[in-house]
Design a protein around this motif. Structure first.
Motif, PDB file in Angstrom:
ATOM      1  N   THR A   1       0.838  -1.189   0.000  1.00 30.61           N
ATOM      2  CA  THR A   1       0.000   0.000   0.000  1.00 30.61           C
ATOM      3  C   THR A   1       0.879   1.247   0.000  1.00 30.61           C
ATOM      4  N   GLY A   2       0.305   2.362  -0.444  1.00 36.69           N
ATOM      5  CA  GLY A   2       1.090   3.594  -0.527  1.00 36.69           C
ATOM      6  C   GLY A   2       2.281   3.458  -1.442  1.00 36.69           C
ATOM      7  N   ALA A   3       2.114   2.671  -2.509  1.00 34.44           N
ATOM      8  CA  ALA A   3       3.262   2.204  -3.294  1.00 34.44           C
ATOM      9  C   ALA A   3       3.769   3.186  -4.337  1.00 34.44           C
ATOM     10  N   LEU A   4       3.139   4.323  -4.489  1.00 33.75           N
ATOM     11  CA  LEU A   4       3.433   5.164  -5.646  1.00 33.75           C
ATOM     12  C   LEU A   4       4.654   6.050  -5.476  1.00 33.75           C
ATOM     13  N   THR A   5       5.144   6.207  -4.272  1.00 29.23           N
ATOM     14  CA  THR A   5       6.278   7.115  -4.043  1.00 29.23           C
ATOM     15  C   THR A   5       7.208   6.539  -2.990  1.00 29.23           C
ATOM     16  N   GLY A   6       8.398   7.125  -2.926  1.00 28.67           N
ATOM     17  CA  GLY A   6       9.302   6.948  -1.803  1.00 28.67           C
ATOM     18  C   GLY A   6       9.724   5.528  -1.510  1.00 28.67           C
ATOM     19  N   ILE A   7       9.714   5.198  -0.223  1.00 27.49           N
ATOM     20  CA  ILE A   7      10.181   3.895   0.239  1.00 27.49           C
ATOM     21  C   ILE A   7       9.356   2.767  -0.361  1.00 27.49           C
TER      22      ILE A   7
ATOM     23  N   SER B   1       6.925   2.297  10.091  1.00 25.64           N
ATOM     24  CA  SER B   1       6.884   3.245  11.195  1.00 25.64           C
ATOM     25  C   SER B   1       7.879   4.368  10.906  1.00 25.64           C
ATOM     26  N   SER B   2       8.617   4.770  11.912  1.00 27.68           N
ATOM     27  CA  SER B   2       9.580   5.862  11.826  1.00 27.68           C
ATOM     28  C   SER B   2      10.387   5.837  13.115  1.00 27.68           C
ATOM     29  N   THR B   3      11.579   6.429  13.102  1.00 23.57           N
ATOM     30  CA  THR B   3      12.268   6.589  14.383  1.00 23.57           C
ATOM     31  C   THR B   3      11.410   7.391  15.350  1.00 23.57           C
ATOM     32  N   PHE B   4      10.520   8.230  14.828  1.00 21.80           N
ATOM     33  CA  PHE B   4       9.600   8.959  15.692  1.00 21.80           C
ATOM     34  C   PHE B   4       8.604   8.026  16.384  1.00 21.80           C
ATOM     35  N   GLY B   5       8.533   6.768  15.935  1.00 23.66           N
ATOM     36  CA  GLY B   5       7.652   5.820  16.582  1.00 23.66           C
ATOM     37  C   GLY B   5       8.126   5.380  17.946  1.00 23.66           C
ATOM     38  N   HIS B   6       9.397   5.647  18.270  1.00 25.33           N
ATOM     39  CA  HIS B   6       9.908   5.310  19.600  1.00 25.33           C
ATOM     40  C   HIS B   6      10.741   6.451  20.183  1.00 25.33           C
TER      41      HIS B   6
ATOM     42  N   ASP C   1      -6.164   8.908  10.585  1.00 23.31           N
ATOM     43  CA  ASP C   1      -6.993   8.090   9.694  1.00 23.31           C
ATOM     44  C   ASP C   1      -6.149   7.317   8.699  1.00 23.31           C
ATOM     45  N   THR C   2      -5.082   7.943   8.202  1.00 21.63           N
ATOM     46  CA  THR C   2      -4.202   7.242   7.266  1.00 21.63           C
ATOM     47  C   THR C   2      -3.208   6.353   7.996  1.00 21.63           C
ATOM     48  N   ASN C   3      -2.466   6.926   8.940  1.00 25.13           N
ATOM     49  CA  ASN C   3      -1.346   6.207   9.538  1.00 25.13           C
ATOM     50  C   ASN C   3      -1.777   5.088  10.481  1.00 25.13           C
ATOM     51  N   VAL C   4      -2.862   5.304  11.206  1.00 23.60           N
ATOM     52  CA  VAL C   4      -3.262   4.328  12.216  1.00 23.60           C
ATOM     53  C   VAL C   4      -4.468   3.509  11.747  1.00 23.60           C
ATOM     54  N   LEU C   5      -5.580   4.181  11.436  1.00 31.50           N
ATOM     55  CA  LEU C   5      -6.738   3.434  10.945  1.00 31.50           C
ATOM     56  C   LEU C   5      -6.375   2.656   9.686  1.00 31.50           C
ATOM     57  N   GLY C   6      -5.617   3.263   8.781  1.00 26.92           N
ATOM     58  CA  GLY C   6      -5.211   2.565   7.560  1.00 26.92           C
ATOM     59  C   GLY C   6      -4.419   1.308   7.853  1.00 26.92           C
ATOM     60  N   THR C   7      -3.553   1.354   8.873  1.00 28.76           N
ATOM     61  CA  THR C   7      -2.781   0.178   9.257  1.00 28.76           C
ATOM     62  C   THR C   7      -3.677  -0.876   9.890  1.00 28.76           C
TER      63      THR C   7
ATOM     64  N   ARG D   1      -3.308 -16.179  -3.519  1.00 29.79           N
ATOM     65  CA  ARG D   1      -2.872 -16.159  -2.133  1.00 29.79           C
ATOM     66  C   ARG D   1      -2.269 -14.798  -1.810  1.00 29.79           C
ATOM     67  N   LEU D   2      -1.834 -14.622  -0.576  1.00 27.87           N
ATOM     68  CA  LEU D   2      -1.137 -13.404  -0.174  1.00 27.87           C
ATOM     69  C   LEU D   2      -0.036 -13.809   0.789  1.00 27.87           C
ATOM     70  N   ASP D   3       1.207 -13.614   0.381  1.00 30.42           N
ATOM     71  CA  ASP D   3       2.338 -14.050   1.189  1.00 30.42           C
ATOM     72  C   ASP D   3       2.957 -12.931   2.015  1.00 30.42           C
ATOM     73  N   ILE D   4       3.058 -11.739   1.430  1.00 28.32           N
ATOM     74  CA  ILE D   4       3.718 -10.620   2.097  1.00 28.32           C
ATOM     75  C   ILE D   4       2.880  -9.371   1.874  1.00 28.32           C
ATOM     76  N   ALA D   5       2.678  -8.603   2.947  1.00 24.08           N
ATOM     77  CA  ALA D   5       2.004  -7.310   2.834  1.00 24.08           C
ATOM     78  C   ALA D   5       2.888  -6.246   3.457  1.00 24.08           C
ATOM     79  N   VAL D   6       3.092  -5.166   2.722  1.00 26.26           N
ATOM     80  CA  VAL D   6       3.871  -4.027   3.207  1.00 26.26           C
ATOM     81  C   VAL D   6       2.911  -2.851   3.323  1.00 26.26           C
ATOM     82  N   ASN D   7       2.620  -2.456   4.548  1.00 30.62           N
ATOM     83  CA  ASN D   7       1.656  -1.386   4.799  1.00 30.62           C
ATOM     84  C   ASN D   7       2.401  -0.064   4.923  1.00 30.62           C
ATOM     85  N   SER D   8       2.477   0.649   3.811  1.00 31.96           N
ATOM     86  CA  SER D   8       3.313   1.837   3.732  1.00 31.96           C
ATOM     87  C   SER D   8       2.544   3.125   3.523  1.00 31.96           C
ATOM     88  N   ALA D   9       1.240   3.044   3.322  1.00 23.38           N
ATOM     89  CA  ALA D   9       0.459   4.270   3.131  1.00 23.38           C
ATOM     90  C   ALA D   9       0.578   5.147   4.374  1.00 23.38           C
ATOM     91  N   GLY D  10       0.972   6.392   4.187  1.00 22.36           N
ATOM     92  CA  GLY D  10       1.157   7.259   5.346  1.00 22.36           C
ATOM     93  C   GLY D  10       1.241   8.722   4.956  1.00 22.36           C
TER      94      GLY D  10
END
Length: 248
Positions: A9-15, A139-144, A110-116, A80-89
């Motif tokens: 998810t959130g696959a169009l840019t960046g990481i 997440s982010s280093t800001f997550g801790h 709504d995006t970062n938490v509900l979306g996850t 099937r679904l083997d790997i999911a990367v939840n990157s929308a943020g």
């Protein structure tokens, strides 16, 4: 697994985009998702040109019907679904806590938490039935850590890390691993917006021992590792990719 089915998810840019490219190079079968049709179609074409089976499915992770359909269409396409990367943020609206509003809070959470939450709910629905799978939240280093001028974003990433650990405890019995990757400052559009210019980016580069900004492909390699069978005994972990920022 030589050709895993990977949903990003959130696959169009960046990481997330760098992660999609890295998986394509490894021969994965990919579903990439985001909110912009044209950009999504272009990314899927790029991934297919790299030799991957790839589809773009438009979805907004803030809406459960979209997320449910995204997962169902992934399984319909690849079985099937083997790997999911939840990157929308989103970084939301940076600024002092005194300037935040219910609207700025909701726009970020709504995006970062509900979306996850919604993404994991429907990914687990499939993976638990398979009794296998790997989920990686971004997440982010800001997550801790704290971050002046980023209180709402920081709170949202704390939530993502708490969710990751809690869901890992629930999912382990089904053979599903749940981890998170926590980047430091990475050269993305989000960092450009957050830093407010080159001076801000230069300052952020001083906050880690390597004295530089990271690259999206460096985070992508960490995602591929922790999602893979090479990390089969790792779950509930927050993997920092931050040039040593969180070490001191």
């Amino acid at each position: 697994m030589n050709h895993p089915v990977v949903l990003i998810t959130g696959a169009l840019t960046g990481i997330a985009r760098a992660t999609a490219v890295a998986y394509a190079q490894k021969g994965a079968r990919l579903v990439v998702s985001g909110r912009r049709e044209q950009a999504g179609a272009e990314l899927a074409a790029e991934l297919r040109a790299a030799g991957a089976e790839a589809e773009f499915i438009r979805a907004d992770v803030r809406h459960e019907d979209d997320v449910r359909a995204l997962v169902d269409q992934t399984v319909a396409r690849f079985g099937r679904l083997d790997i999911a990367v939840n990157s929308a943020g989103t970084e939301g609206r940076p600024g002092p806590a005194t300037e935040q509003t219910p609207e700025s809070y909701a726009a970020t959470f709504d995006t970062n938490v509900l979306g996850t939450v919604l993404s994991m709910k429907h990914e687990l629905r499939v993976m638990q039935g398979q009794r296998s799978g790997s989920i990686v939240n971004i997440s982010s280093t800001f997550g801790h850590e704290g971050g002046a001028g980023a209180s709402i974003y920081v709170a949202s990433k704390h939530a993502v890390e708490g969710l990751t650990k809690s869901v890992a405890l629930e999912a382990g019995a089904y053979g599903v691993r749940v981890n998170a990757v926590a980047p430091g400052p990475i050269d993305t559009g989000m960092l450009d917006r957050f830093a407010g210019g080159q001076d801000g980016k230069a300052y952020l580069a001083t906050l880690n021992p390597q004295k530089r900004i990271g690259h999206p492909d460096e985070v992508a390699r960490a995602i591929l590792f922790i999602a893979s069978e090479e990390a089969s005994f790792i779950t509930g972990h927050i993997l920092g990719v931050d040039g040593g920022k969180s070490a001191g």
